[in-house]
Design a protein around this motif. Structure first.
Motif, short mmCIF file in Angstrom:
data_model
loop_
_atom_site.label_atom_id
_atom_site.label_comp_id
_atom_site.label_asym_id
_atom_site.label_seq_id
_atom_site.Cartn_x
_atom_site.Cartn_y
_atom_site.Cartn_z
N ILE A 150 1.43 67.20 -11.47
CA ILE A 150 2.87 67.44 -11.44
C ILE A 150 3.25 68.20 -10.16
CG2 ILE A 150 3.13 67.39 -13.95
CD1 ILE A 150 3.15 70.43 -13.95
N ASP A 151 2.32 68.26 -9.22
CA ASP A 151 2.51 68.95 -7.96
C ASP A 151 3.40 68.09 -7.04
OD1 ASP A 151 2.35 70.07 -5.43
OD2 ASP A 151 0.22 70.58 -5.61
N ASN A 156 4.21 63.46 -3.28
CA ASN A 156 4.94 63.02 -2.10
C ASN A 156 4.08 63.00 -0.83
OD1 ASN A 156 7.90 62.66 -2.94
ND2 ASN A 156 7.33 64.59 -3.89
N ARG A 157 2.74 63.04 -1.02
CA ARG A 157 1.80 62.95 0.10
C ARG A 157 2.03 64.04 1.14
NH1 ARG A 157 3.48 57.22 -0.21
NH2 ARG A 157 1.98 56.12 -1.53
N ARG A 158 2.34 65.25 0.67
CA ARG A 158 2.59 66.36 1.59
C ARG A 158 1.57 67.48 1.46
NH1 ARG A 158 8.75 66.70 -0.22
NH2 ARG A 158 7.72 68.08 -1.73
N SER A 159 0.59 67.32 0.57
CA SER A 159 -0.35 68.40 0.30
C SER A 159 -1.19 68.72 1.53
CB SER A 159 -1.27 68.02 -0.87
OG SER A 159 -2.24 69.04 -1.08
N LYS A 160 -1.36 70.01 1.78
CA LYS A 160 -2.19 70.48 2.90
C LYS A 160 -3.58 70.90 2.44
CE LYS A 160 1.31 70.01 5.68
NZ LYS A 160 1.35 68.89 6.65
N GLU A 161 -3.85 70.72 1.15
CA GLU A 161 -5.16 71.06 0.62
C GLU A 161 -6.24 70.17 1.22
OE1 GLU A 161 -5.75 73.61 -1.36
OE2 GLU A 161 -3.63 74.15 -1.46
N GLN A 162 -7.49 70.61 1.11
CA GLN A 162 -8.60 69.89 1.72
C GLN A 162 -8.67 68.44 1.25
OE1 GLN A 162 -12.42 71.66 1.04
NE2 GLN A 162 -13.54 70.13 2.25
N PHE A 163 -8.46 68.24 -0.05
CA PHE A 163 -8.52 66.88 -0.61
C PHE A 163 -7.13 66.40 -1.02
CE2 PHE A 163 -12.73 68.80 -1.45
CZ PHE A 163 -13.52 67.92 -0.73
N GLY A 164 -6.12 66.91 -0.36
CA GLY A 164 -4.76 66.56 -0.71
C GLY A 164 -4.46 65.07 -0.59
#
Length: 252
Positions: A150-151, A156-164
């Motif tokens: 639910i992030d 929206n393909r904006r995650s900056k996490e390592q495996f985002g």
């Protein structure tokens, strides 16, 4: 017993991940992680309509399970007109063959994406479902359903996490960018058990050198397919904004 339908599933959406999959049978080769392994299921035995819903879902995830539940039930009972009625205007606006029959090779993906319908009708949706049935067998019962994410950044393909990027791939696949970012609410993944045709059973049994009776008696016999959905907020209601039908995976 060898895996008779091992293949590579190319997933679209800006990233590609080769996943070796058993396309229909013997999913025991694919367990060991994910929800299915946690539940320890061997056969699909529905005690109640809600048995397939994730019992460990967090309180803020419950509403998404309940919102996606009717779509899974409709698909599992082959009531495709009912399933179509649960789609948002965004899901209906355009559907490609890739959503129903994922490419096994990167070179096929562009062709599948090009084979698309705009302003999809209920009849066209039912027609496209024939590709799902041909690949995996006729839907029989919902097997499991859980909330994947639910992030908003993942959705929206904006995650900056390592495996985002990988999280987004599993969450929304090839969901079009034109579907508004601010209405995406949750990604869910589930499985639907299927009934394989007698001819297909005979083909597999012959390749494995066993009888159809022994094949069906095996604890490993439990054909199914995966279904990924993304819920969107459409006028204050949660509806199916995007979906993909996928083969069993090593990551199930």
């Amino acid at each position: 017993m060898s895996n008779p339908w091992s293949n590579t599933n190319a997933v679209s959406g800006g990233w590609r991940l080769g996943i070796f999959a058993a396309a229909i049978l013997l999913p025991v080769l694919l367990t060991g992680c994910g929800k299915k392994g946690q539940e320890g299921e061997k056969k699909t035995v529905q005690k109640s309509e809600d048995d397939f819903l994730d019992k460990d879902a967090k309180p803020d995830e419950q509403k998404y399970l309940l919102a996606a539940k009717p779509f899974f039930l409709a698909v599992a009972s082959r009531k495709y007109a009912d399933a179509y009625a649960l789609l948002s205007k965004y899901a209906i606006a355009r559907m490609s063959l890739e959503q129903f029959k994922p490419s096994q090779q990167d070179s096929d993906s562009q062709q599948n994406q090009a084979y698309a319908f705009d302003n999809v009708t209920a009849e066209q949706f039912a027609y496209l479902m024939q590709y799902v049935e041909a690949a995996h067998g006729a839907p029989r019962a919902p097997k499991m359903l859980h909330v994947f994410s639910i992030d908003p950044d993942v959705l929206n393909r904006r995650s900056k996490e390592q495996f985002g990027a990988m999280d987004s791939m599993f969450a929304i696949g090839a969901m079009p960018e034109w579907i508004p970012a601010d209405i995406r609410r949750a990604s869910l993944r589930g499985q639907i058990s299927t009934e394989v045709s007698q001819q297909e059973l005979e083909n597999v049994a012959q390749r494995e050198g066993i009888s159809v009776k022994d094949l069906k008696k095996s604890d490993d016999f439990d054909p199914y397919f995966n279904l990924k959905v993304v819920l969107v907020d459409e006028g204050g209601q949660l509806k199916i904004g995007y979906f993909e039908f996928l083969p069993p995976s090593m990551l199930d």
